[in-house]
Motif scaffolding. Sequence first.
Motif, PDB file in Angstrom:
ATOM      1  N   LEU A  77       0.849  -1.187   0.000  1.00 32.98           N
ATOM      2  CA  LEU A  77       0.000   0.000   0.000  1.00 32.98           C
ATOM      3  C   LEU A  77       0.885   1.238   0.000  1.00 32.98           C
ATOM      4  CD1 LEU A  77      -2.884   1.226   0.288  1.00 32.98           C
ATOM      5  CD2 LEU A  77      -2.499   1.194   2.766  1.00 32.98           C
ATOM      6  N   VAL A  78       0.645   2.144  -0.920  1.00 33.21           N
ATOM      7  CA  VAL A  78       1.435   3.376  -1.014  1.00 33.21           C
ATOM      8  C   VAL A  78       0.963   4.339   0.073  1.00 33.21           C
ATOM      9  CG1 VAL A  78       2.110   5.311  -2.476  1.00 33.21           C
ATOM     10  CG2 VAL A  78       1.811   3.029  -3.475  1.00 33.21           C
ATOM     11  N   ASN A  79       1.810   4.554   1.079  1.00 27.37           N
ATOM     12  CA  ASN A  79       1.468   5.453   2.184  1.00 27.37           C
ATOM     13  C   ASN A  79       1.450   6.912   1.747  1.00 27.37           C
ATOM     14  OD1 ASN A  79       1.354   3.312   4.062  1.00 27.37           O
ATOM     15  ND2 ASN A  79       3.574   3.425   4.380  1.00 27.37           N
ATOM     16  N   TYR A  80       2.456   7.281   0.971  1.00 22.96           N
ATOM     17  CA  TYR A  80       2.524   8.641   0.440  1.00 22.96           C
ATOM     18  C   TYR A  80       3.553   8.687  -0.673  1.00 22.96           C
ATOM     19  CZ  TYR A  80       6.793   9.293   3.272  1.00 22.96           C
ATOM     20  OH  TYR A  80       8.042   9.164   3.829  1.00 22.96           O
ATOM     21  N   VAL A  81       3.488   9.763  -1.456  1.00 22.32           N
ATOM     22  CA  VAL A  81       4.413   9.993  -2.564  1.00 22.32           C
ATOM     23  C   VAL A  81       5.022  11.372  -2.389  1.00 22.32           C
ATOM     24  CG1 VAL A  81       4.659  10.203  -5.062  1.00 22.32           C
ATOM     25  CG2 VAL A  81       3.101   8.488  -4.098  1.00 22.32           C
ATOM     26  N   ILE A 119      -7.863   0.555   6.102  1.00 21.57           N
ATOM     27  CA  ILE A 119      -7.506   1.734   5.308  1.00 21.57           C
ATOM     28  C   ILE A 119      -7.525   1.468   3.800  1.00 21.57           C
ATOM     29  CG2 ILE A 119      -6.117   2.733   7.146  1.00 21.57           C
ATOM     30  CD1 ILE A 119      -3.645   1.774   5.797  1.00 21.57           C
ATOM     31  N   PHE A 120      -7.594   0.182   3.408  1.00 19.20           N
ATOM     32  CA  PHE A 120      -7.672  -0.099   1.972  1.00 19.20           C
ATOM     33  C   PHE A 120      -8.944   0.527   1.396  1.00 19.20           C
ATOM     34  CE2 PHE A 120      -4.513  -3.218   3.132  1.00 19.20           C
ATOM     35  CZ  PHE A 120      -3.672  -3.215   2.025  1.00 19.20           C
ATOM     36  N   ASN A 121      -8.779   1.212   0.283  1.00 20.18           N
ATOM     37  CA  ASN A 121      -9.834   1.950  -0.415  1.00 20.18           C
ATOM     38  C   ASN A 121     -10.253   3.225   0.315  1.00 20.18           C
ATOM     39  OD1 ASN A 121     -10.087  -0.004  -2.534  1.00 20.18           O
ATOM     40  ND2 ASN A 121     -11.342  -1.273  -1.160  1.00 20.18           N
ATOM     41  N   ASN A 122      -9.554   3.557   1.400  1.00 23.04           N
ATOM     42  CA  ASN A 122      -9.916   4.756   2.161  1.00 23.04           C
ATOM     43  C   ASN A 122      -8.778   5.769   2.262  1.00 23.04           C
ATOM     44  OD1 ASN A 122     -12.688   4.262   3.028  1.00 23.04           O
ATOM     45  ND2 ASN A 122     -11.841   2.541   4.167  1.00 23.04           N
ATOM     46  N   LEU A 182     -11.810  -6.385   0.626  1.00 27.08           N
ATOM     47  CA  LEU A 182     -11.427  -6.974   1.910  1.00 27.08           C
ATOM     48  C   LEU A 182     -12.511  -7.956   2.333  1.00 27.08           C
ATOM     49  CD1 LEU A 182      -9.463  -7.045   4.313  1.00 27.08           C
ATOM     50  CD2 LEU A 182     -10.768  -5.158   5.317  1.00 27.08           C
ATOM     51  N   THR A 183     -12.151  -9.225   2.462  1.00 20.32           N
ATOM     52  CA  THR A 183     -13.091 -10.272   2.862  1.00 20.32           C
ATOM     53  C   THR A 183     -12.649 -10.861   4.189  1.00 20.32           C
ATOM     54  OG1 THR A 183     -11.926 -12.152   1.858  1.00 20.32           O
ATOM     55  CG2 THR A 183     -13.327 -10.802   0.405  1.00 20.32           C
ATOM     56  N   GLY A 187      -2.440   5.706  -1.488  1.00 20.73           N
ATOM     57  CA  GLY A 187      -3.588   4.810  -1.530  1.00 20.73           C
ATOM     58  C   GLY A 187      -3.532   3.794  -2.652  1.00 20.73           C
ATOM     59  N   ASP A 188      -2.621   3.960  -3.630  1.00 22.61           N
ATOM     60  CA  ASP A 188      -2.460   2.945  -4.666  1.00 22.61           C
ATOM     61  C   ASP A 188      -1.992   1.635  -4.035  1.00 22.61           C
ATOM     62  OD1 ASP A 188      -3.266   4.463  -6.812  1.00 22.61           O
ATOM     63  OD2 ASP A 188      -1.239   5.064  -7.420  1.00 22.61           O
ATOM     64  N   VAL A 189      -2.380   0.533  -4.640  1.00 26.68           N
ATOM     65  CA  VAL A 189      -2.021  -0.785  -4.133  1.00 26.68           C
ATOM     66  C   VAL A 189      -1.197  -1.507  -5.195  1.00 26.68           C
ATOM     67  CG1 VAL A 189      -2.887  -3.022  -3.340  1.00 26.68           C
ATOM     68  CG2 VAL A 189      -4.065  -0.916  -2.673  1.00 26.68           C
ATOM     69  N   ILE A 190       0.029  -1.861  -4.841  1.00 28.74           N
ATOM     70  CA  ILE A 190       0.941  -2.544  -5.765  1.00 28.74           C
ATOM     71  C   ILE A 190       0.760  -4.050  -5.608  1.00 28.74           C
ATOM     72  CG2 ILE A 190       3.361  -2.936  -6.361  1.00 28.74           C
ATOM     73  CD1 ILE A 190       3.949  -0.117  -5.253  1.00 28.74           C
ATOM     74  N   THR A 191       0.515  -4.725  -6.721  1.00 29.94           N
ATOM     75  CA  THR A 191       0.305  -6.179  -6.690  1.00 29.94           C
ATOM     76  C   THR A 191       1.439  -6.976  -7.326  1.00 29.94           C
ATOM     77  OG1 THR A 191      -0.919  -6.087  -8.773  1.00 29.94           O
ATOM     78  CG2 THR A 191      -2.199  -5.894  -6.724  1.00 29.94           C
TER      79      THR A 191
END
Length: 493
Positions: A135-139, A430-433, A187-188, A153-157
């Motif tokens: 999860l990208v905390n900040y840039v 926090i994912f998607n938030n 999130l499940t 908020g970007d998510v690296i896969t």
Amino acid sequence: MKLKYLFNALFLTLVFISCSRDDNNDSGSTTKPDEINNFVWKAMNSWYYWQPNVPNLADAFDDNQTTYANFLNGKTPDKLFYSLLYQRGTIDRFSWIENNNEVVYSSKIAEVEKSGGFDIGIYPKDNTNTTAVALVNYVVPNSPAALAGLKRGDVITKVNGSPLTLNNSDLLYNNQVTVTLAATVQLTSAGLITTDKTSSISITQADIDENPIAYYEKKVYGTKNIGYLVFNAFKADYNDELNAAFAQMKADGINELVLDLRYNGGGSLETAVALAGMINDSYSGSPYVFLDFNNKHNSEDGFDYLSNQMNTYSLVNNRPEKSGTQTINSLNLTKVYVLVNFQTASASELTVQCLKKYVNVVTIGYDTVGKFVGSITLYDSPAQDYTSYTNRNTKHNWQLQPITFSYYNKDKDVNPEFIAPNYEINPYSIFNNLTAFGDVRDPFLKKALELITGQSFRMGNTSTSSFENKNLQKFNPTNAAKGLYIQDFQNFR
């Protein structure tokens, strides 16, 4: 307190005894220890906090010079250094060595560092601990990552085309990296389910002097003038900018403060003490933090005191050098709300542990790293007990950043394993938030604002899932580059 030096007569006596002892043990021996490795061992023998616990650092270990040389020789300096750490990875998770020609971790000597300009947290996708996302905390603004389009908020896969795992996540810190981002994240109860975007982003590192004051905003709710400050590293060369941020908060009439230390792995002890005064300087002259060195340096043990003055620094040849002093701008608050998580460490934890003896510190978030130790930089300068950069051996560029002290609050309370927050937030929530800093959809910030205002704030993307992986500290080792360090030990106190 200053370093104590032996009288010349005693020094000569010890030299005589040492030479005699070596001559008796190694008559006719021509084996000599490697010069750099000799520095590594001698410096660690003198300063390493856990030196008494490491048999190969025992004072008598170098009595037989042939045995000693055979132990040192044939090893690279870094291999030797890491072999001397006390229970590396469990007790000592934080010491490191670097060669300034090949900087792996950027210490305080390298305030300008090679970086892509983005900060991440690693999250296992489920409890099998195999696949992961970042999860990208900040840039950092205007950095290569920002110019490539990466956002908070970007998510690296994927990294370089391969699914991200806990074993290959270090590739994200390479000089050049290609990342694939998630198109959707769900999130499940079993964990994270992601789909990928079809395109990827390539990032090449550049020299960056990251401003640790990442964000400030004034939020007004009735009579509550709330300052939200994101502070990402205790960098002494930004002391004046931090002080200016508090001057702005004073001008804005801030009467409540949310201090975001979630991504702050630590840094300068001086800056940590100054920050306490900016929050409340009513206790100037009072003890703030107690430092405890090993038994060879008990003369260095003692308190650092709160002050309404602080040093400022400028970078000269990429080294912070004192440029002046400033009077601290203080909000004189009696309560502060601090956001923490599994990447909060060292000087950030010091701020919580030591400040709470003077003001009400309310912590919100997740368990911190638990790094209640610090370091000084050791150079190949034996005449100054390995603490002088100016007098170092310039034939090589190796320098050490081992743990050399532990710290405690003013009452010397026993430190916990980590700081458990007063109000816990599931880090997966926090994912998607996470969008821009200051957005109230951030559940950590949302909780702080609710506590301050008594109001309820709507969550952006809600989930009924309670999935949580309890090993996030393990998967996100503290950035040793930040840690907790003393800016200029030779002038310390």
